[in-house]
Design an enzyme around this catalytic site. Structure first.
Site, PDB file in Angstrom:
ATOM      1  CB  SER A   1       3.362   2.598   6.910  1.00  0.00           C
ATOM      2  OG  SER A   1       2.265   2.354   6.086  1.00  0.00           O
TER       3      SER A   1
ATOM      4  CG  HIS B   1       3.547   0.486   1.790  1.00  0.00           C
ATOM      5  ND1 HIS B   1       3.067   1.926   2.041  1.00  0.00           N
ATOM      6  CD2 HIS B   1       3.543  -0.115   2.907  1.00  0.00           C
ATOM      7  CE1 HIS B   1       2.706   2.014   3.324  1.00  0.00           C
ATOM      8  NE2 HIS B   1       3.138   0.949   3.962  1.00  0.00           N
TER       9      HIS B   1
HETATM   10  C1  GTR Z   1      -1.770  -0.834   6.124  1.00  0.00           C
HETATM   11  C2  GTR Z   1      -2.621   0.101   6.154  1.00  0.00           C
HETATM   12  C3  GTR Z   1      -2.102   1.483   5.839  1.00  0.00           C
HETATM   13  C4  GTR Z   1      -0.566   1.482   6.426  1.00  0.00           C
HETATM   14  C5  GTR Z   1       0.001   0.209   6.392  1.00  0.00           C
HETATM   15  C6  GTR Z   1       1.414   0.303   7.125  1.00  0.00           C
HETATM   16  O1  GTR Z   1      -2.172  -2.023   5.968  1.00  0.00           O
HETATM   17  O2  GTR Z   1      -3.770  -0.047   5.294  1.00  0.00           O
HETATM   18  O3  GTR Z   1      -2.701   2.817   6.447  1.00  0.00           O
HETATM   19  O4  GTR Z   1      -0.332   2.128   7.563  1.00  0.00           O
HETATM   20  O5  GTR Z   1      -0.736  -0.712   6.817  1.00  0.00           O
HETATM   21  O6  GTR Z   1       1.249   0.485   8.342  1.00  0.00           O
HETATM   22  O7  GTR Z   1       2.274  -0.279   6.729  1.00  0.00           O
END
Ligand code: GTR
Length: 389
Positions: A223, A365
Site C-alpha cells: 500500500s 486489501h
Molecule cells: C488508503 C490510501 C491508499 C493506500 C492505503 C494504505 O487510505 O487511500 O492510497 O495507501 O491507505 O496505505 O493502506
C-alpha cells in the site's frame, strides 16, 4: 494532450471501467526531445535520468543534499532466533545535521551464518517494528521466520519512525531536519520519498554486515509502503529487486485511468505524501508529464514484482497490471523477457515471466503469507539466474 476530466468523478472516486477516460501514456522510450531510445546506453544516460527527474519534480519531491552524519548503534540482540541460529538485532540510526539530531530504529534478522544471504528490506506501515515483534508472535504481513527459513535475511523499519505519517508532520521527522530552510514545498521531498530514503539507510547498514549478498537485495512494501518501495527502487539502484503490493494510486496504478483512488482524492486525503506540484494535477491526470508505468521502467533492468487483490478496487488492479505491461518495452530493450499480455492473468495464478512478475489474489486489501510465498518463488528465480546457480 488528453482532455481534462476534472470534476467528472464524485469525491475523486471512480469504480466504473467504462468511465475510465481515453488516455495516452507518455512513451518510456521516447526522450523529451522526441528522440527514439533504441540503445540501452541512451536509456541509461538520457531517458532514465529524464524520467527520474520528472518524478522528483512533479510527484515525490527532490531529496535534499544537506550533509549529515549517520551513526548506527545496536540497542538489542537475540541470538539463535527460532532455534535455528538466526540473529536478530534492533539497531538505532542517529542522524546528525546542522539543524539537529533525529533517530529511528530498525530490525535486522540474519540466518545462521554460512553463504552470503539475499536481503529483503521491508517498509512496514502497520505494527511497530521492534525486536520483540520481529521475532515474537508470527506475522503474515512481515513473516520473518518464513523468510529466514527460506534462506533470506530481512530488515524492517516503520515508515512513521522515519517521518510521521501525518498531514502536519513536516516539522517532526527527517524531512525538515535535512531540508534547507528555504526549500520549496512544490518540489521538496514529501513522506513517500523520506520513507524511501529510510529504506536506503537501512540498506547502508545491512550491506556493512557480514553474511549479506549485495547483489541480491530486495525492497518490499504494501500500500503506502508499496508506493514507497517503487520509488525507493527508482532512487536507489542498490535495490536489485522491487516488490510492491496493493500500491494503487501513486504506486503501480496508472494515474491516467483515474480508477478507484484518483490523484485528486489521494492529494486531498494525504497531502503529506506527494509534493506540491503533484497537487496541480488534481483532476488533470492527462497533463502529468509521467505516468506510473514509467516508475516501474525506472527499476528496469532490475526485476520487479507487482501484486493486487480482486476486492481492492480502490488500488485499481487493472491499472497496476497495465503499468507492468507498459514498462515492458524497457525490459525488452535490455533483451529481458517480461510480461506482455494485455489481459490480466486469472485470479490466484502467479504470472512470472523473466524479469517481471504479477499476481492478483482473491481478497481484500492486504499482504499475507500467500503473497510472500509467490513473491519468494519469483525472487528465488531471479536471484538464482543472477548467481548463475
Ligand atoms: C488508503 C490510501 C491508499 C493506500 C492505503 C494504505 O487510505 O487511500 O492510497 O495507501 O491507505 O496505505 O493502506
Amino acid at each position: 494532450v488528453v482532455e481534462s476530466w476534472q470534476g467528472k468523478f464524485k469525491d475523486g472516486k471512480n469504480f466504473h471501467d467504462d468511465r475510465v477516460p481515453d488516455y495516452r501514456l507518455p512513451d518510456p522510450l521516447v526522450s523529451e526531445a522526441g528522440k527514439a531510445i533504441t540503445e540501452t546506453e541512451d536509456w541509461t544516460n538520457i531517458r532514465r535520468p529524464e524520467i527520474l527527474e520528472l518524478f522528483r519534480k512533479h510527484v515525490y519531491g527532490i531529496r535534499p543534499t544537506t550533509p549529515y552524519q549517520i551513526d548506527f548503534e545496536e540497542v538489542g540482540r537475540q541470538e539463535n532466533a527460532y532455534g535455528i541460529g538466526a540473529v536478530a538485532r534492533q539497531v538505532r540510526a542517529t542522524v546528525t545535521a546542522e539543524k539537529g539530531v533525529r533517530s529511528f530504529d530498525f530490525v535486522l534478522v540474519t540466518p545462521k551464518s554460512g553463504q552470503p544471504a539475499p536481503l529483503i528490506v521491508m517498509i512496514h506501515n502497520r505494527s511497530a517494528v521492534t525486536l520483540e515483534n520481529a521475532v515474537g508472535e508470527a506475522s503474515s504481513f512481515w513473516p520473518v521466520e518464513t523468510l529466514i527459513r527460506r534462506g533470506y535475511a530481512t530488515a524492517g523499519f516503520h515508515t512513521s519512525d522515519v517521518d510521521p505519517d501525518e498531514k502536519s508532520g513536516y516539522g517532526k521527522g527527517i524531512r525538515s531536519l535535512l531540508d534547507a530552510n528555504d526549500s520549496d514545498p512544490m518540489t521538496r521531498w514529501h513522506t513517500l520519498s523520506a520513507w524511501g530514503w529510510g529504506a536506503s539507510r537501512v540498506l547502508d547498514y545491512a550491506l556493512k554486515q557480514p553474511g549479506i549478498d549485495p547483489e541480491r537485495t530486495a525492497v518490499v512494501g504494501h500500500s503506502r509502503g508499496g508506493k514507497t518501495a517503487l520509488w525507493a527502487g527508482a532512487e536507489d539502484p542498490r535495490f536489485k529487486l522491487v516488490y510492491s503490493n496493493n500500491s494503487g494510486c501513486g504506486g503501480a496504478a496508472l494515474s491516467r485511468r483515474a480508477f478507484g483512488e484518483t490523484v485528486e482524492r489521494i492529494n486531498t486525503s494525504f497531502p503529506h505524501w506527494f509534493n506540491g506540484n503533484f497537487k496541480t494535477y488534481n483532476g488533470k491526470e492527462g497533463e502529468l508529464p509521467v505516468d506510473q508505468h514509467q516508475l516501474i521502467a525506472l527499476i528496469a533492468p532490475r526485476p520487479v514484482y507487482v501484486t493486487s487483490r480482486d476486492r481492492d478496487l480502490w488500488a485499481d488492479p487493472r491499472g497496476e497490471y497495465t503499468s507492468v505491461v507498459q514498462a515492458g518495452p524497457v525490459y525488452g530493450l535490455f533483451g529481458l523477457e517480461h510480461i506482455t499480455d494485455p489481459e490480466m492473468p486469472p485470479l490466484d495464478t502467479p504470472l512470472h515471466i523473466g524479469s517481471t512478475g504479477y499476481h492478483i489474489l482473491t481478497g481484500k486489501h492486504n499482504l499475507d503469507e500467500q503473497d510472500w510465498g509467490h513473491f519468494l518463488d519469483f525472487a528465488d528465480g531471479v536471484f538464482k539466474r543472477k548467481t548463475g546457480e
